[in-house]
Design a protein around this motif. Structure first.
Motif, mmCIF file in Angstrom:
data_model
loop_
_atom_site.group_PDB
_atom_site.id
_atom_site.type_symbol
_atom_site.label_atom_id
_atom_site.label_comp_id
_atom_site.label_asym_id
_atom_site.label_seq_id
_atom_site.Cartn_x
_atom_site.Cartn_y
_atom_site.Cartn_z
ATOM 1 N N THR A 185 0.836 -1.193 0.000
ATOM 2 C CA THR A 185 0.000 0.000 0.000
ATOM 3 C C THR A 185 0.870 1.242 0.000
ATOM 4 N N GLU A 186 0.256 2.371 -0.402
ATOM 5 C CA GLU A 186 0.989 3.641 -0.440
ATOM 6 C C GLU A 186 1.486 4.047 0.946
ATOM 7 N N SER A 187 0.744 3.682 1.982
ATOM 8 C CA SER A 187 1.156 4.065 3.334
ATOM 9 C C SER A 187 2.506 3.458 3.703
ATOM 10 N N ILE A 230 5.280 5.596 1.546
ATOM 11 C CA ILE A 230 5.409 7.027 1.731
ATOM 12 C C ILE A 230 6.668 7.390 2.511
ATOM 13 N N ILE A 267 1.957 -1.455 -6.373
ATOM 14 C CA ILE A 267 1.314 -0.575 -5.396
ATOM 15 C C ILE A 267 -0.177 -0.850 -5.448
ATOM 16 N N PHE A 275 -3.908 2.286 -5.331
ATOM 17 C CA PHE A 275 -3.239 3.540 -5.656
ATOM 18 C C PHE A 275 -4.257 4.682 -5.742
ATOM 19 N N GLY A 293 -4.012 6.690 -0.780
ATOM 20 C CA GLY A 293 -3.080 7.001 0.302
ATOM 21 C C GLY A 293 -2.586 8.424 0.201
ATOM 22 N N SER A 339 -0.707 11.565 -0.939
ATOM 23 C CA SER A 339 -0.361 11.838 -2.326
ATOM 24 C C SER A 339 1.023 12.457 -2.502
ATOM 25 N N LEU A 351 4.131 11.640 -4.561
ATOM 26 C CA LEU A 351 4.434 10.707 -5.632
ATOM 27 C C LEU A 351 5.933 10.477 -5.775
ATOM 28 N N TYR A 382 7.850 8.575 -4.215
ATOM 29 C CA TYR A 382 8.282 7.186 -4.078
ATOM 30 C C TYR A 382 8.237 6.449 -5.413
ATOM 31 N N ILE A 391 1.211 -0.534 -10.891
ATOM 32 C CA ILE A 391 0.308 0.316 -10.110
ATOM 33 C C ILE A 391 -1.091 -0.255 -10.264
#
Length: 675
Positions: free
Chosen positions: A546-548, A551, A573, A576, A579, A581, A583, A585, A594
């Motif tokens: 996940t984006e979390s 980050i 990811i 998408f 999470g 925002s 970007l 990463y 994605i």
């Protein structure tokens, strides 16, 4: 004669007063306009500086620290300075920013778009001092009033200068100062032109003068409003994706993610003011019947109407959240004791008692309310939410459409939760977990399976299937996710190898990795062990993060991902767009895929905002060379829209529901061609 003289004197004095009044009005108007201009540009400069800060912090933080110790010539000739200069000039395109400086915390100029100013020290500059103290200081510089000279084109412009603190995006600590010069020559020219017209018409008389003063103020106000509208549109564009991350897309209310942050701030306020606050947990009574009988579209409309009614009965100091499904929360602040919460409870029950009109149909709903009080019940936001939830269930058990304050004797539900956790502890040993697999197909070859996603299910001894959303949070909270996650990885790899040995075409199997697993320090070893035990080639394994998780662009996270990639697996990811925002990463980490979150897909192509976001993500993925997967494809309309985008793979109920391993075997064997 004396009377005529007195009359002349009267008109002279009156005219002089009028003239002085007009001059005062002109000067005041000029100051008001320029003051408004400075305030407006300060906000714009602040937003632009935040964008620079977010975009540059991760990649140039180390250089900024080093530059403070380098000589001016060393900084100017440094390769990173050239790269930084190119990136800043790219970001300045199509904006009014004409110059930008970056100061270290010692006041040294470590970057300037005018290279000859690199190395200068501004430690005694009031603007620098103000920014280091966390305050933004701005000033307007007019070309015809400057005593200092500019060697470049800046000398021919009017501009607003703003000193803005640069902060660490993780700790909020001030790490430097950004000085932004914004060209306001056009607006100043407009203001000056208005001033000249007013001066000319002053000669015609006070009445004409006053008219044009009002007219010029109106013109200036319109100009500033236009500028404010442009700045607002720009800010809304930048924050649009963040809105989706922390707000419910259906009702527009803050979501569960926002609750934790808001509660932490609310507890601080309550502690400081020695006041109480109440957490309301609301669950709609009868909504399932409405949803099942009227349909999901009408059910969604009911939820929107509920949100509107609830929003209308709370105070400005209160905050309403949609926690998911038909559950809402309210943070009710500034209470003397728990009895102060009762008026709001009555208002809620009152507005919910009115029928909901949906088209030609009427729906009746109730609401069960649980209330937990800070600090009486707890000072921990998570425990307060849990207590409010327990009180809500007590209200339901009391007959629904009731309310209940949390009390310590509400331990029966807590015991049920404990029993639930106890059963979960034994589920792995009792082999109660099973994996289902949902296929992902290629857009260009719909009869070709690109991969399958492994999805865990808990099948209890009595045959009851527990939804993942009900037990995965408990696994994470108790730390059992490490053991269960290892089992999922091992089982998914084993099953994929079995399919290959059965002569079925090889496919990738993707496994979801939680934040707890990723941070455990054991993930790389677990993946290596699962691949070794199953004999599965690494190229047929994909991990979904996940984006979390991503980050945090720390060295440790980067090392974990690089070690995983070194094994030969793929990294995707998941969810998408939902999470945080940032970007950065995407270029910092080795991302292969994605997966656009289903919340953007379900209403395609009817929802123009979702369509715009999907196109933007697809375009970005194409530019970065990252494969794009759309999950949550449930209709032909969804599929048709995504086929026309830069989307390589599709997944969702329209293609196939998650299938047990044996049914997935049959599914694969029926296909004509797979990867």
């Amino acid at each position: 004669m004396n009377q005529l003289k007195q009359t002349r004197r009267y008109f002279f004095i009156t005219g002089l007063i009028a003239l002085l009044t007009a001059v005062v009005l002109l000067v005041a108007n000029r100051q008001i306009m320029f003051s408004s201009l400075v305030k407006q540009e300060t906000r714009a400069n602040r937003d632009m500086a935040h964008i620079y800060n977010n975009a540059l912090w991760e990649n140039y933080y180390t250089f900024f620290q080093q530059a403070d110790e380098l000589s001016p010539e060393a900084i100017k000739s440094h390769p990173t300075t050239r790269k930084l200069d190119a990136e800043i000039h790219r970001m300045m395109q199509n904006t009014h920013v004409m110059r930008l400086k970056i100061y270290s915390t010692t006041g040294k100029t470590i970057y300037s778009t005018a290279f000859d100013q690199i190395g200068e020290n501004a430690k005694d500059d009031p603007g620098f001092i103000s920014a280091m103290n966390g305050e933004i200081l701005s000033s307007l510089s007019l070309r015809d009033r400057r005593e200092d000279s500019f060697e470049d084109e800046a000398g021919e412009h009017d501009f607003v200068t703003s000193y803005i603190p640069m902060k660490d995006t993780r700790t909020d600590k001030i790490t430097g100062v950004v000085e932004v010069y914004t060209d306001v020559s056009d607006l100043v020219s407009q203001f000056s032109a208005v001033q000249r017209r007013i001066s000319v018409f002053t000669i015609a008389g006070l009445s004409v003068l006053l008219f044009w003063v009002l007219f010029s103020i109106r013109r200036a106000d319109l100009a500033l409003r236009k500028q404010e509208i442009k700045a607002k549109e720009h800010k809304e564009h930048v924050l649009e994706l963040l809105q989706h991350a922390y707000h419910d897309s259906l009702t527009g209310l803050p979501n569960r993610k926002s609750f934790k942050t808001h509660m932490a701030d609310a507890v601080v306020r309550a502690s400081r003011t020695k006041s109480n606050l109440a957490v309301f947990f609301l669950d709609l009574d009868g909504f399932k019947l409405v949803n099942d009988s009227m349909g999901h579209a009408q059910g969604d409309e009911v939820l929107r109407l509920v949100a509107k009614r609830l929003q209308g009965c709370i105070r400005e100091s209160d905050t309403l959240f949609r926690m998911g499904g038909d559950e809402f929360c309210i943070v009710h602040e500034h209470l003397v004791d728990k009895h102060d919460a009762i008026p709001l409870i009555r208002r809620i029950h009152g507005i919910m008692a009115e029928p909901f009109e949906i088209g030609q149909q009427m729906a009746m709903l109730g609401v069960s309310i649980g209330v937990a009080i800070y600090p009486h019940d707890s000072t921990d936001p998570e425990i307060l939410l849990r207590d409010a939830d327990a009180a809500m269930y007590a209200a339901k058990e009391a007959g629904r459409n009731q309310y209940s304050f949390f009390s310590q004797d509400m331990n029966e539900r807590a015991m049920r939760q404990l029993n639930f956790e106890s059963s979960l502890l034994q589920a792995l040993d009792n082999s109660e977990f099973v994996l289902h697999y949902q296929p992902r197909i290629e857009v260009k070859h719909p009869d070709r399976v690109a991969g399958v996603e492994a999805l865990i299910r808990w099948q209890q001894r009595d045959g009851t299937i527990v939804a993942p959303n009900d037990f995965i949070p408990v696994l994470e909270r108790t730390g059992l996710i490490i053991q269960v996650g290892e089992w999922v990885l091992t089982e998914a790899c084993r099953q994929n190898k079995v399919w290959q040995e059965q002569g079925l075409p090889p496919v990738r199997v993707s496994v979801n990795i939680s934040f707890v697993q990723f941070q455990s320090g054991e993930l790389v070893g677990t993946v290596r062990k699962a691949l070794s035990a199953s004999g599965l080639e690494p190229r047929y394994l994909e991990l979904e993060l996940t984006e979390s998780i991503l980050i945090d662009a720390s060295d440790s996270n980067r090392e974990i991902l690089n070690d995983l990639k070194a094994l030969g697996i793929s990294i995707a990811i998941d969810d998408f767009g939902t999470g945080y925002s940032s970007l950065g990463y995407l270029k910092s980490f080795p991302i292969d895929y994605i997966k656009i979150d289903r919340s953007f897909i379900s209403d395609l192509p009817a929802d123009s905002r979702d369509a715009a976001i999907t196109r933007a993500i697809a375009s970005m993925a194409q530019e970065l060379g990252i494969e794009l997967v759309a999950e949550g494809v449930e209709t032909q309309a969804n599929l048709n829209f995504l086929t026309g985008q830069n989307c390589q793979e599709l997944q969702g109920f329209f293609i196939s529901h998650p299938l047990p391993a044996n049914e997935m075997s049959s599914y694969l064997s029926r296909l004509k061609e797979t990867v």
